[in-house]
Design a protein around this motif. Structure first.
Motif, PDB file in Angstrom:
ATOM      1  N   SER A  92     -34.437  36.223   1.843  1.00  0.00           N
ATOM      2  CA  SER A  92     -33.781  36.111   3.150  1.00  0.00           C
ATOM      3  C   SER A  92     -34.293  37.164   4.124  1.00  0.00           C
ATOM      4  O   SER A  92     -34.723  38.249   3.730  1.00  0.00           O
ATOM      5  N   HIS A  93     -34.257  36.824   5.398  1.00  0.00           N
ATOM      6  CA  HIS A  93     -34.545  37.782   6.464  1.00  0.00           C
ATOM      7  C   HIS A  93     -33.849  37.299   7.731  1.00  0.00           C
ATOM      8  O   HIS A  93     -33.620  36.094   7.908  1.00  0.00           O
ATOM      9  N   PRO A  94     -33.491  38.218   8.639  1.00  0.00           N
ATOM     10  CA  PRO A  94     -32.769  37.812   9.846  1.00  0.00           C
ATOM     11  C   PRO A  94     -33.691  37.140  10.854  1.00  0.00           C
ATOM     12  O   PRO A  94     -34.876  37.454  10.954  1.00  0.00           O
TER      13      PRO A  94
ATOM     14  N   SER B  40     -28.103  37.294  15.429  1.00  0.00           N
ATOM     15  CA  SER B  40     -29.054  37.109  14.331  1.00  0.00           C
ATOM     16  C   SER B  40     -28.426  36.268  13.228  1.00  0.00           C
ATOM     17  O   SER B  40     -27.235  36.397  12.939  1.00  0.00           O
TER      18      SER B  40
ATOM     19  N   THR C 292     -30.615  44.033  10.434  1.00  0.00           N
ATOM     20  CA  THR C 292     -30.242  42.959  11.355  1.00  0.00           C
ATOM     21  C   THR C 292     -30.355  43.445  12.792  1.00  0.00           C
ATOM     22  O   THR C 292     -29.785  44.478  13.155  1.00  0.00           O
TER      23      THR C 292
ATOM     24  N   ASP D 245     -29.107  48.615  10.691  1.00  0.00           N
ATOM     25  CA  ASP D 245     -28.959  47.534  11.666  1.00  0.00           C
ATOM     26  C   ASP D 245     -29.113  48.051  13.092  1.00  0.00           C
ATOM     27  O   ASP D 245     -28.915  49.243  13.373  1.00  0.00           O
TER      28      ASP D 245
ATOM     29  N   THR E 285     -30.272  28.242   6.251  1.00  0.00           N
ATOM     30  CA  THR E 285     -29.329  28.459   5.156  1.00  0.00           C
ATOM     31  C   THR E 285     -28.990  27.141   4.462  1.00  0.00           C
ATOM     32  O   THR E 285     -28.878  27.080   3.229  1.00  0.00           O
TER      33      THR E 285
ATOM     34  N   TYR F  14     -34.480  43.909   4.991  1.00  0.00           N
ATOM     35  CA  TYR F  14     -34.433  43.685   6.428  1.00  0.00           C
ATOM     36  C   TYR F  14     -33.118  44.154   7.037  1.00  0.00           C
ATOM     37  O   TYR F  14     -32.033  43.825   6.561  1.00  0.00           O
TER      38      TYR F  14
ATOM     39  N   LEU G 139     -29.446  34.340   9.185  1.00  0.00           N
ATOM     40  CA  LEU G 139     -30.362  34.460   8.053  1.00  0.00           C
ATOM     41  C   LEU G 139     -31.315  33.261   8.001  1.00  0.00           C
ATOM     42  O   LEU G 139     -30.905  32.119   8.132  1.00  0.00           O
ATOM     43  N   ARG G 140     -32.572  33.561   7.812  1.00  0.00           N
ATOM     44  CA  ARG G 140     -33.581  32.559   7.491  1.00  0.00           C
ATOM     45  C   ARG G 140     -34.198  32.952   6.149  1.00  0.00           C
ATOM     46  O   ARG G 140     -34.057  34.090   5.701  1.00  0.00           O
ATOM     47  N   TYR G 141     -34.878  32.020   5.534  1.00  0.00           N
ATOM     48  CA  TYR G 141     -35.415  32.262   4.192  1.00  0.00           C
ATOM     49  C   TYR G 141     -36.890  31.883   4.133  1.00  0.00           C
ATOM     50  O   TYR G 141     -37.311  30.860   4.686  1.00  0.00           O
TER      51      TYR G 141
END
Length: 594
Positions: free
Chosen positions: A166-168, A75, A60, A232, A148, A58, A77-79
């Motif tokens: 992980s992904h933004p 942005s 950003t 990005d 996180t 991914y 990080l989400r998981y």
């Protein structure tokens, strides 16, 4: 002496060795061919087999920042976390057999649920459902969009069957600050509104990929990995000042509620640059939770809505008759509270009065509709129309806001006797807040209209800076006309009934109010319902900022006096924010009557 009997074994040995070396050489050549010469082709072929894998890398999404580089949208990080149901059952079997010191899934699932915010039953059901469908299942979604903090807590459990990718994700650290301008993105990252959507070419990231080949045990085979890196998004910089924007949003929310209005807005326009430093409105939207706002409140009404400007238009008419009709601040007309004109047109003032010999300054101070109608006849209607268009009325501002509205003014040859007069005091014509701010900016900026701007630049990921294409500054009226208009508009704020309310100690300022009627959508005006406007500038002797305050249908005070308190506070804050020095000269009082 070598005998026949000794030569034969040696020969056989040499031949055997030669055969072995030949076979070995063949293997080496083939290995070099596979691993080196044609490695790329073989890897490509291997990725088509059943055990080929692919992972998204991914990029950003770019940030949106204010004029000082403060983040308005960014942005984080989400998981997305997953489980291996098969591995869970295998570990449980080992624990029950006494071959492992790990914890049973029944216990671990309680901790997992507490971390993710699910119930233990929900977590265990995920595994149970996956195994019911496939007893050898190695994949089940635990939860997406994990923070996180949650990810780290899951990692601390040290369980081999939980994995997170992980992904933004988008975040708006200041909540509703500039929310109407910025817009928002959906849960899947799709831009849905305002600048997030219209400036997506600047902000959007390009995802990459990692491909590989896995063995039956799921282990990645060395040498099979290929990667296309992600790119990005760029950084979008606005002209908005975050701190000033925050203050204006608090102020207009308070004033809108105090006056029991439907909506309210404040626009701060920098005279010499054309840059918008604040565009605050109420109601507004928090992009972090846009679903909580009404659909109509998710965009910027400042840039999309139009309205009848009312008496603020008298400033444009006055500038026109000075510039093209030879009038001055001391020029006079005789006007009473009700005047009849040729063609059956009638114009009434908001208060009854006998015939006054009004100066042009006095007409603006008392906001006399009859008086400005008589002054408007000093030039023909086509000239007035041309000046209105040069001021930018009905043209939009090309600000960069998507779906920006524009005012409406019909061609002069379509004006009847009544419309010819009404347009001089802001009826029968519409405009927008940006158009009005830019027009007044031109009036007080030496007669030069600057292009209005809310986007500063886009800085690409490679460092390339792209600035918006702006129109060239345009002279609308002469410097002399501008100077006379500044003087007259300053006298409006000095001599009008609301003079004390708008005054800022130590500073000279000027401006005009307007009370526009609202259409009922059927060709008539609503009774007792108004759209009120106050536009002003400071310092009057060397203008730097124009502030426009509007209220839609205020009910506590229905005249433009409803805007005065908010205007005074807004302009005071602007002067403080930009450290504008107090005036060192005194204004000249001009006569209202001749």
């Amino acid at each position: 002496m070598t005998t026949r009997s000794t030569r034969s074994p040696r020969r056989r040995t040499v031949v055997a060795l030669a055969v072995v070396l030949a076979v070995l050489a063949g293997f080496i050549v083939r290995l070099v061919d596979i691993q080196v010469v044609n490695a790329d082709d073989h890897i490509k072929d291997s990725l088509d087999v059943a055990f080929a894998g692919e992972q998204t890398l991914y990029g950003t999404r770019g940030a949106i920042v204010d004029t000082n580089g403060q983040t308005l949208a960014g942005s984080i990080l989400r998981y997305d976390c997953q489980l291996s149901p098969l591995l869970i059952t295998q570990i449980d079997e080992q624990v029950l057999a006494g071959d492992s010191d790990d914890r049973l899934w029944a216990d671990v699932s309680n901790d997992v649920a507490e971390i993710t915010g699910q119930t233990p039953e929900e977590v265990r059901a995920i595994v149970g459902t996956a195994l019911a469908e496939d007893p050898n299942s190695q994949y089940a979604v635990l939860k997406t969009g994990v923070s996180t903090e949650q990810f780290r807590a899951l990692a601390d459990l040290k369980t081999p069957y939980i994995a997170c990718v992980s992904h933004p994700a988008r975040t708006y650290p200041d909540g509703a600050v500039a929310g109407n301008l910025i817009g928002f993105v959906g849960a899947d990252g799709t831009p849905l509104e305002s600048l997030e959507q219209s400036q997506n070419d600047c902000l959007a990231a390009t995802n990459g990929t990692r491909t590989y080949e896995k063995g039956k045990d799921g282990v990645v085979i060395p040498g099979t990995e290929q990667e296309t890196p992600a790119t990005d998004g760029g950084t979008l910089q606005l002209t908005i000042d975050r701190d000033l924007q925050w203050y204006m949003q608090q102020l207009i929310a308070e004033q809108t509620q105090t006056m029991a209005a439907q909506r309210g807005a404040i626009l701060v326009y920098e005279v010499k640059t054309g840059k918008v430093r604040a565009a605050a409105e109420y109601p507004t939207v928090d992009p972090n939770d846009f679903a909580a706002a009404e659909v109509k409140d998710r965009t910027s009404s400042i840039f999309t809505d139009w309205f009848e400007p009312g008496s603020t238009f008298k400033g444009l008419t006055a500038a026109t008759v000075i510039d093209a009709g030879g009038q001055t601040p001391d020029s006079t007309v005789v006007a009473s509270g009700l005047e009849n004109f040729d063609g059956g047109a009638r114009v009434r003032d908001s208060f009854q009065h006998p015939a006054y010999t009004y100066t042009l300054t006095g007409v603006l101070i008392d906001s006399s509709n009859a008086g400005i109608s008589k002054f408007s006849q000093k030039v023909d209607k086509q000239t007035r129309y041309d000046y209105f268009k040069r001021f930018g009325i009905g043209e939009g501002t090309a600000s960069g806001y998507p779906g920006e509205g524009q005012g409406l003014i019909y061609p002069a040859d379509q004006w009847g006797a009544q419309t010819t007069l009404n347009t001089s005091f802001g009826q029968g014509v519409t405009t927008t807040m940006p158009e009005l701010a830019r027009a007044y900016g031109a009036i007080v900026n030496g007669g030069v209209k600057m292009p209005l701007q809310i986007i500063e630049s886009c800085t690409k990921a490679d460092g390339t800076v792209v600035e918006p294409d702006l129109a060239e500054p345009e002279r609308v009226v002469s410097e002399s006309t501008s100077a006379q208009m500044r003087e007259m508009l300053e006298n409006v704020f000095l001599q009008a009934p609301y003079a004390k309310t708008v005054a800022i100690p130590g500073y000279r300022l000027g401006g005009k109010t307007g009370t526009g009627e609202k259409s009922d959508g059927q060709g008539n005006y609503k009774a007792g319902v108004y759209y009120t406007t106050m536009v002003g500038f400071a310092p009057a002797d060397d203008p730097e900022y124009v502030v426009v305050v509007t209220l839609d249908e205020p009910t506590k005070v229905t005249s433009s006096a409803a805007n005065a308190t908010a205007f005074q506070k807004a302009m005071t804050q602007v002067l403080k924010t930009y450290r504008v020095m107090p005036s060192t000269t005194s204004p000249e009082l001009l006569p209202k009557f001749g």
